[in-house]
Design an enzyme around this catalytic site. Structure first.
Site, short mmCIF file in Angstrom:
data_model
loop_
_atom_site.label_atom_id
_atom_site.label_comp_id
_atom_site.label_asym_id
_atom_site.label_seq_id
_atom_site.Cartn_x
_atom_site.Cartn_y
_atom_site.Cartn_z
N ASN A 175 -22.13 -88.50 -27.68
CA ASN A 175 -21.96 -87.29 -26.87
C ASN A 175 -23.27 -86.95 -26.14
O ASN A 175 -23.28 -86.67 -24.96
CB ASN A 175 -21.58 -86.15 -27.80
CG ASN A 175 -20.50 -85.29 -27.20
OD1 ASN A 175 -19.86 -85.67 -26.22
ND2 ASN A 175 -20.30 -84.13 -27.76
N ASP A 198 -15.20 -86.69 -25.05
CA ASP A 198 -13.79 -86.31 -25.09
C ASP A 198 -12.89 -87.54 -25.11
O ASP A 198 -11.91 -87.60 -25.83
CB ASP A 198 -13.42 -85.44 -23.88
CG ASP A 198 -13.94 -84.01 -24.05
OD1 ASP A 198 -14.52 -83.73 -25.13
OD2 ASP A 198 -13.78 -83.20 -23.12
N ASP A 218 -15.80 -83.93 -34.67
CA ASP A 218 -15.36 -85.33 -34.74
C ASP A 218 -14.69 -85.62 -36.08
O ASP A 218 -14.78 -86.71 -36.61
CB ASP A 218 -16.58 -86.25 -34.54
CG ASP A 218 -17.67 -85.97 -35.55
OD1 ASP A 218 -17.55 -84.98 -36.29
OD2 ASP A 218 -18.63 -86.74 -35.61
N HIS A 275 -20.28 -85.17 -22.23
CA HIS A 275 -19.10 -84.67 -22.93
C HIS A 275 -17.81 -85.36 -22.50
O HIS A 275 -16.87 -85.46 -23.27
CB HIS A 275 -18.99 -83.15 -22.74
CG HIS A 275 -20.02 -82.44 -23.53
ND1 HIS A 275 -19.75 -81.84 -24.73
CD2 HIS A 275 -21.35 -82.30 -23.33
CE1 HIS A 275 -20.86 -81.34 -25.22
NE2 HIS A 275 -21.85 -81.60 -24.39
N ASP A 277 -14.26 -89.06 -40.51
CA ASP A 277 -15.34 -88.46 -39.71
C ASP A 277 -16.05 -89.57 -38.94
O ASP A 277 -16.47 -90.56 -39.52
CB ASP A 277 -16.31 -87.73 -40.65
CG ASP A 277 -17.28 -86.87 -39.88
OD1 ASP A 277 -17.07 -85.65 -39.84
OD2 ASP A 277 -18.25 -87.42 -39.32
#
Ligand code: C2E
Ligand code: CA
Ligand code: CA
Length: 559
Positions: free
Chosen positions: A143, A152, A178, A148, A135
């Site tokens: 973010n 990404d 994530d 975004h 994680d």
């Protein structure tokens, strides 16, 4: 639903038509054989002048047969193409359902059956399977701050980096957000290789990611579970669902231990997680029910023995757990973002109590560094001071040294703004952190509090080293003109030693355990230092003061 129905009807119609076309073609072939066997010899006989030509009707029937066979052949080829397209579409749909589109990894849905298959395969070859849950630690922040697109890119790069490290035959999935999972099989005699792999994954993911001018740094926490039934049979998880659950718990444990690290699942972790969830729910409930109360510890002038003030220490009077100390609930409240509300409640109560005490008695409150990130913190404190008609000079705020460095810039501007209002700031647990002399000079503290672990050394046969450190701190305070308080004085002997070291204030169990507001009231009444003036809470500050400006600003915000 309607579309599906129409599609089904269409398919059925087509299947019916295809069945008729098949029947027609089969009969056409039979008729071709029957008619052809009569017509073709007659045609040859006629060519060689051995007889009359075939009947025209029969020739036409033969030609019709040929046309029908050609039609059947075309339909057959069309069917083959349709079938291929259908299979391809089904394959694509399956891939889409099983894959995470952004990273091309498996997804949460497909990882379970794939893991089960890998477990079976590994079992057959005498290997074990490790499920690694990964994680990203600070993804939300990245973010939120960079958008975004950058988010990404981080996810895609992370997936690529993990994929590049995994041995052949391993699985990689993005479980959502994530969160990633890898499943690898390993030889039980080389379990250490899983540790090496995870260490390499952690290192690889933490390499900076460059995008244009921007450089993004991310870390990852991992939890590992395994099918291996080791010393404790309960940790041997046997199917994918179990492995995922255990790896998740271990990953959560890694987060709690400070992130950017990994842990193998252990049975105790599940219990810890349950307790932690109960604690979290309890804190939320306790906050609404007013279960958090201030206790007070005396602060004394060591030479005169005169009571100078109190330090407020939070206690949680939990109906389920009894009296709970702040070391247990403060870190959880910080994590779940409730420390600000909790502290507001406590400071309100403490100021209400302290406004009844003699005006020479100060009150110290501990605050968490998380609160210093709240831009309204100073305003909130001022509002409470105004409400209880409590002079800012009698309030001291304690900031722990070990956590001072979390955000030095913010801490320093907050300290300045609090001091501008007349509130005093002290550096708590001094001697346990890494404050440099230059920092002490740069951050204008009003007092230093020697950590109780150093004071404890005075009474523990380490007198020499203990007194050397305390003497050094006392001369430092002298040089910077900052008063010093010694914490954790537990006995007369320690007290006597400290008295010889300089003009100190002190506190500790030697003077009694922290007391409730009621007990403090009784103590002060005996000393004739309880005012018992029920000063009506004033909402109107003295006009023209900074406090008044703050009050006006705070009122504006609340409307
Ligand atoms: P701290 O500020 O260093 O508080 C002193 C702690 O030492 C208190 O523990 C106190 O009960 C204990 N103590 C006092 N005298 C003695 C002694 O003679 N011997 C020993 N062994 N211990 C002594 P407590 O109340 O459990 O508080 C622990 C820490 O929790 C505090 O350490 C403070 O950092 C934090 N804390 C307390 N109240 C609050 C609060 O309202 N907000 C925040 N953010 N933190 C708080
Ligand atoms: Ca303190
Ligand atoms: Ca302390």
């Amino acid at each position: 639903m309607t579309d599906k129905f129409a599609l089904l009807k269409n398919k059925r119609k087509r299947a019916g038509r295809d069945f008729i076309a098949l029947g027609i073609s089969a009969s056409a072939i039979l008729m071709f054989v029957g008619i052809g066997s009569t017509v073709v010899p007659e045609i040859f006989k006629n060519w060689f002048g051995l007889g009359p030509g075939p009947d025209l009707m029969l020739v036409n029937a033969l030609l019709l047969n040929i046309a029908l066979i050609l039609f059947g052949w075309r339909r057959y080829s069309e069917l083959l193409t349709e079938l291929e397209q259908h299979q391809m579409a089904e394959e694509n749909a399956r891939l889409l359902a099983e894959t995470d589109v952004l990273t091309n990894c498996l997804n949460r849905r497909s990882i379970t059956p794939e893991t089960d298959a890998l477990i079976n395969h590994s079992n057959l070859s005498g290997k074990h399977t490790a499920f690694i849950m990964l994680d990203l630690d600070n993804f939300k922040q990245i973010n939120d701050c960079n958008g975004h697109q950058v988010g990404d890119l981080v996810l895609k790069t992370t997936a690529q980096r993990i994929r590049a490290m995994l041995p052949d035959g391993s699985l990689l999935a993005r479980l959502g957000g994530d969160e990633f999972a890898c499943v690898v099989s390993f030889d039980p005699s080389y379990k250490g290789r899983v540790d090496q792999l995870v260490n390499r994954l952690i290192d690889a993911v933490s390499m900076p990611i460059q995008t244009g001018e921007l450089q993004v740094e991310i870390t990852i926490s991992a939890g590992i579970s395994t099918t291996e039934a080791n010393s404790s049979p309960a940790t041997g998880a046997l199917d994918a669902k179990c492995l995922l659950h255990y790896a998740d718990i271990a990953m959560y444990h890694a987060k709690k231990q400070g992130r950017n690290r990994f842990f193998w699942f252990e049975v105790g972790m599940e219990q810890q997680l349950r307790l932690r969830n109960e604690l979290e729910a309890g804190i939320r409930k306790g906050l609404t029910n007013g279960e958090f109360v201030p206790y007070y510890e005396q602060q004394v002038d060591l030479h005169t023995g005169h009571l100078a003030g109190f330090e407020m220490l939070a206690r949680w009077i939990s109906p389920e757990l009894g009296i709970v100390n702040p070391d247990i609930f403060v870190p959880v409240a910080e994590e779940i973002g409730l420390i600000g509300d909790l502290s507001d409640q406590l400071i309100e109560q403490a100021l209400a109590d302290a406004s009844q005490w003699d005006s020479s008695i100060t009150i110290s409150v501990n605050i968490s560094p998380v609160q210093l990130r709240d831009p309204w913190f100073t305003q909130k404190i001022l509002k409470s001071l105004v409400k209880h008609n409590f002079p800012a000079q009698r309030l001291e705020i304690e900031i722990t040294e070990t956590r001072l460095h979390e955000n030095l810039g913010l801490v320093s501007s907050m300290i300045i703004s609090l001091r501008n209002q007349g509130i005093r700031i002290s550096l708590d647990d001094f001697g346990t952190g890494y404050s440099s002399l230059s920092q002490l000079q740069a951050l204008p503290f009003d007092s230093l509090k020697i950590d109780r672990s150093i004071v404890a050394d005075l009474a523990r046969g380490k007198e020499e080293s203990g007194s050397k450190i305390i003497n050094a701190i006392v001369s430092l305070g002298d040089g910077l003109s900052i008063p010093i308080t010694a914490e954790g004085i537990e006995d007369e002997e320690t007290l006597e030693r400290l008295k010889k070291m300089g003009p100190l204030k002190g506190q500790g169990y030697h003077y009694g355990l922290p007391e409730t507001g009621e007990e403090v009231r009784a103590r002060l009444t005996k000393l004739g230092r309880y005012r018992n003036v029920h000063a009506a809470p004033s909402e109107a500050p003295v006009p023209g003061t900074q406090a008044e400006e703050a009050h006006t600003a705070a009122s504006r915000r609340n409307t």
